[in-house]
Design a protein around this motif. Structure first.
Motif, PDB file in Angstrom:
ATOM      1  N   THR A  82      -2.732 -14.825 -16.280  1.00  0.00           N
ATOM      2  CA  THR A  82      -2.398 -14.856 -14.855  1.00  0.00           C
ATOM      3  C   THR A  82      -2.331 -13.419 -14.324  1.00  0.00           C
ATOM      4  OG1 THR A  82      -1.272 -16.965 -15.074  1.00  0.00           O
ATOM      5  CG2 THR A  82      -0.665 -15.627 -13.170  1.00  0.00           C
ATOM      6  N   ALA A 134      -3.882 -10.719 -16.099  1.00  0.00           N
ATOM      7  CA  ALA A 134      -5.147 -10.046 -16.423  1.00  0.00           C
ATOM      8  C   ALA A 134      -6.323 -10.557 -15.605  1.00  0.00           C
ATOM      9  CB  ALA A 134      -5.443 -10.195 -17.914  1.00  0.00           C
ATOM     10  N   CYS A 135      -6.270 -11.826 -15.190  1.00  0.00           N
ATOM     11  CA  CYS A 135      -7.385 -12.388 -14.399  1.00  0.00           C
ATOM     12  C   CYS A 135      -7.055 -12.505 -12.910  1.00  0.00           C
ATOM     13  CB  CYS A 135      -7.783 -13.773 -14.911  1.00  0.00           C
ATOM     14  SG  CYS A 135      -8.424 -13.778 -16.588  1.00  0.00           S
ATOM     15  N   ASP A 136      -5.822 -12.825 -12.564  1.00  0.00           N
ATOM     16  CA  ASP A 136      -5.525 -13.170 -11.172  1.00  0.00           C
ATOM     17  C   ASP A 136      -4.925 -12.028 -10.364  1.00  0.00           C
ATOM     18  OD1 ASP A 136      -6.396 -15.668 -11.846  1.00  0.00           O
ATOM     19  OD2 ASP A 136      -4.425 -16.585 -11.911  1.00  0.00           O
ATOM     20  N   ILE A 137      -4.399 -11.002 -11.027  1.00  0.00           N
ATOM     21  CA  ILE A 137      -3.805  -9.879 -10.288  1.00  0.00           C
ATOM     22  C   ILE A 137      -4.624  -8.600 -10.505  1.00  0.00           C
ATOM     23  CG2 ILE A 137      -1.756  -8.465  -9.876  1.00  0.00           C
ATOM     24  CD1 ILE A 137      -0.039 -10.669 -11.106  1.00  0.00           C
ATOM     25  N   PRO A 189      -7.557  -7.546 -11.712  1.00  0.00           N
ATOM     26  CA  PRO A 189      -8.939  -7.253 -11.293  1.00  0.00           C
ATOM     27  C   PRO A 189      -9.076  -7.009  -9.794  1.00  0.00           C
ATOM     28  CG  PRO A 189      -8.875  -9.158 -12.748  1.00  0.00           C
ATOM     29  CD  PRO A 189      -7.451  -8.853 -12.382  1.00  0.00           C
ATOM     30  N   LEU A 190      -8.161  -7.575  -9.023  1.00  0.00           N
ATOM     31  CA  LEU A 190      -8.257  -7.436  -7.568  1.00  0.00           C
ATOM     32  C   LEU A 190      -7.727  -6.088  -7.102  1.00  0.00           C
ATOM     33  CD1 LEU A 190      -7.115 -11.064  -6.943  1.00  0.00           C
ATOM     34  CD2 LEU A 190      -9.317 -10.128  -6.239  1.00  0.00           C
ATOM     35  N   ARG A 198     -11.696   0.545  -8.882  1.00  0.00           N
ATOM     36  CA  ARG A 198     -13.058   0.398  -8.328  1.00  0.00           C
ATOM     37  C   ARG A 198     -13.076  -0.544  -7.125  1.00  0.00           C
ATOM     38  NH1 ARG A 198     -16.589  -3.805 -11.912  1.00  0.00           N
ATOM     39  NH2 ARG A 198     -15.030  -5.440 -11.914  1.00  0.00           N
ATOM     40  N   VAL A 199     -12.171  -1.512  -7.132  1.00  0.00           N
ATOM     41  CA  VAL A 199     -12.107  -2.465  -6.018  1.00  0.00           C
ATOM     42  C   VAL A 199     -11.505  -1.787  -4.784  1.00  0.00           C
ATOM     43  CG1 VAL A 199     -11.065  -4.628  -5.235  1.00  0.00           C
ATOM     44  CG2 VAL A 199     -12.038  -4.450  -7.537  1.00  0.00           C
ATOM     45  N   TYR A 202     -14.096   0.327  -3.275  1.00  0.00           N
ATOM     46  CA  TYR A 202     -15.090  -0.458  -2.530  1.00  0.00           C
ATOM     47  C   TYR A 202     -14.546  -0.833  -1.155  1.00  0.00           C
ATOM     48  CZ  TYR A 202     -18.750  -3.911  -1.530  1.00  0.00           C
ATOM     49  OH  TYR A 202     -19.793  -4.602  -0.959  1.00  0.00           O
ATOM     50  N   LEU A 203     -13.289  -1.277  -1.126  1.00  0.00           N
ATOM     51  CA  LEU A 203     -12.677  -1.654   0.160  1.00  0.00           C
ATOM     52  C   LEU A 203     -12.697  -0.473   1.121  1.00  0.00           C
ATOM     53  CD1 LEU A 203      -9.559  -3.713  -1.024  1.00  0.00           C
ATOM     54  CD2 LEU A 203     -11.612  -4.620   0.080  1.00  0.00           C
ATOM     55  N   LYS A 255      -5.799  -1.907   3.162  1.00  0.00           N
ATOM     56  CA  LYS A 255      -6.032  -1.814   1.716  1.00  0.00           C
ATOM     57  C   LYS A 255      -4.707  -1.983   0.960  1.00  0.00           C
ATOM     58  CE  LYS A 255      -6.352   1.964  -0.573  1.00  0.00           C
ATOM     59  NZ  LYS A 255      -6.665   3.345  -1.011  1.00  0.00           N
ATOM     60  N   TRP A 271      -3.585  -5.590   1.062  1.00  0.00           N
ATOM     61  CA  TRP A 271      -4.374  -6.320   0.047  1.00  0.00           C
ATOM     62  C   TRP A 271      -3.724  -6.159  -1.325  1.00  0.00           C
ATOM     63  CZ3 TRP A 271      -9.242  -8.809  -0.931  1.00  0.00           C
ATOM     64  CH2 TRP A 271      -9.777  -8.629  -2.219  1.00  0.00           C
ATOM     65  N   HIS A 296      -0.457  -7.971  -1.559  1.00  0.00           N
ATOM     66  CA  HIS A 296      -0.638  -9.424  -1.474  1.00  0.00           C
ATOM     67  C   HIS A 296      -0.922 -10.030  -2.843  1.00  0.00           C
ATOM     68  CE1 HIS A 296      -1.843 -13.350   0.098  1.00  0.00           C
ATOM     69  NE2 HIS A 296      -2.924 -13.258  -0.656  1.00  0.00           N
ATOM     70  N   TRP A 297      -1.896  -9.463  -3.558  1.00  0.00           N
ATOM     71  CA  TRP A 297      -2.293 -10.075  -4.837  1.00  0.00           C
ATOM     72  C   TRP A 297      -1.233  -9.873  -5.910  1.00  0.00           C
ATOM     73  CZ3 TRP A 297      -5.348 -13.633  -3.620  1.00  0.00           C
ATOM     74  CH2 TRP A 297      -6.326 -13.450  -2.643  1.00  0.00           C
TER      75      TRP A 297
END
Lengths: 214, 214
Positions: free
Chosen positions: A100, A102-105, A107-108, A112-113, A116-117, A128, A131, A134-135
């Motif tokens: 939860t 490692a995958c859901d928080i 990476p967002l 690098r993300v 990009y934003l 930003k 964002w 939020h996650w």
């Protein structure tokens, strides 16, 4: 063993805790994610790890990326002390909590993300940061839900010993605090984080303790 | 077993392939991610899975979220046929490929993220689609790099049998095609996807074959 690491990378932080808990000596090879446009993007690092992300663990002939794959590898190869429970249901619960994060928080909210934003999408600094928070807040609220009412939660995420779940939780909490996320509704997470910080293996893995810390 | 699933969820798709390959019968419980503002957000589903994401596998007393934790649970509990290699280095490689998809691509292009970009950040449709394709193309290029030059790559991502890596790859390729991502530079991925599609376990797990398909 060598660990290609960046002091602030929370994925590398997970692996550093695991290596410390298992008492495995390793050499840190710093990969500066911001210098030279990102040292992780240089051809020699990409040859080692085609994802161009940290961490990479080198153990003998094996060069391995992806922190969660590294944790599983360490657990299989250097099983003591165990960082997964002995029973299948417990192992599943620990992995689900870990993923939860490692995958859901994570990476967002990866560097690098955020780049990009800012550079490609041209979103404002305020947008930003909203964002980011939020996650973290949605994701940690789910983790709090998984922990708060489950009978297997103990001093640590699962019982009385640290597991993959704690290894993921502590770096994520550190990031959450750095970005001033609201942890007020997450007492179980805050309590478990404090318990982990009593252990040298966790403290020595912290960003500020790394040779490349700034 | 029951699988709470949405036909288009690529995380649920991974688990459906695993259940089919292992010959485990299961009942699909559809969770419509768009209906009623998202059925995954309803209290009764959140009680089952606090992350409010699909899939959730229910096996006896255990309700388990997180597709990668579910795959590990199925592998430990129903080991035949094996979906991980026997050797630690091979298992590590398969998990690293799988997690490059599960951690570095899929979370960024998830429905809830696309919704946030549109409704909270107010980015244009064009900008949202560019985001989607960017992370698929960067991530799959890394996977192609991990596959193309490695001696362990075979008919499938690792040797002659499907593994977690293929279970993650096929749903991601399906999504990539749906969003018209460029797979021209990824011949190994395209070849392995086609090989997987020869197997009934993969074909029957496809979104169009699900009871809730639209």
């Amino acid at each position: 063993m060598k660990l290609y690491s960046y002091f602030r990378s929370s994925a590398a932080y997970r692996v550093r805790i695991a290596l410390n808990l298992k008492g495995l000596p390793y050499e840190t090879v710093p990969v500066h994610l911001l210098r030279q446009g990102g040292e992780q993007l240089l051809p020699e690092y990409r040859r080692l790890n085609p994802t161009a992300l940290v961490p990479t663990l080198v153990d003998g002939d094996l060069a391995l990326g992806q922190s969660m794959a590294i944790l599983e590898y360490l657990e299989e190869t250097y099983p003591q002390p165990a960082l997964l429970p002995a029973d299948a249901a417990g192992r599943a619960r620990v992995r689900a909590i870990a993923q939860t994060i490692a995958c859901d928080i994570h990476p967002l909210d990866n560097l690098r993300v955020l780049k990009y934003l800012k550079h490609e999408m041209k979103v404002s600094e305020e947008s930003k940061n909203a964002w980011y928070r939020h996650w973290v807040e949605v994701g940690l609220a789910a983790v709090e839900g998984m922990l708060a009412q489950h009978p297997a939660t103990g001093e640590f995420c699962h019982g009385g010993q640290p597991s993959f779940a704690d290894l993921c939780l502590v770096p994520q909490v550190a990031n959450a605090r750095r970005f001033e996320c609201d942890l007020g509704a997450m007492p179980t997470i805050v309590r478990i984080d404090a318990r982990c910080q009593e252990l040298d293996a966790f403290r020595q893995a912290a960003p500020a303790k790394q040779p490349d810390a700034e």
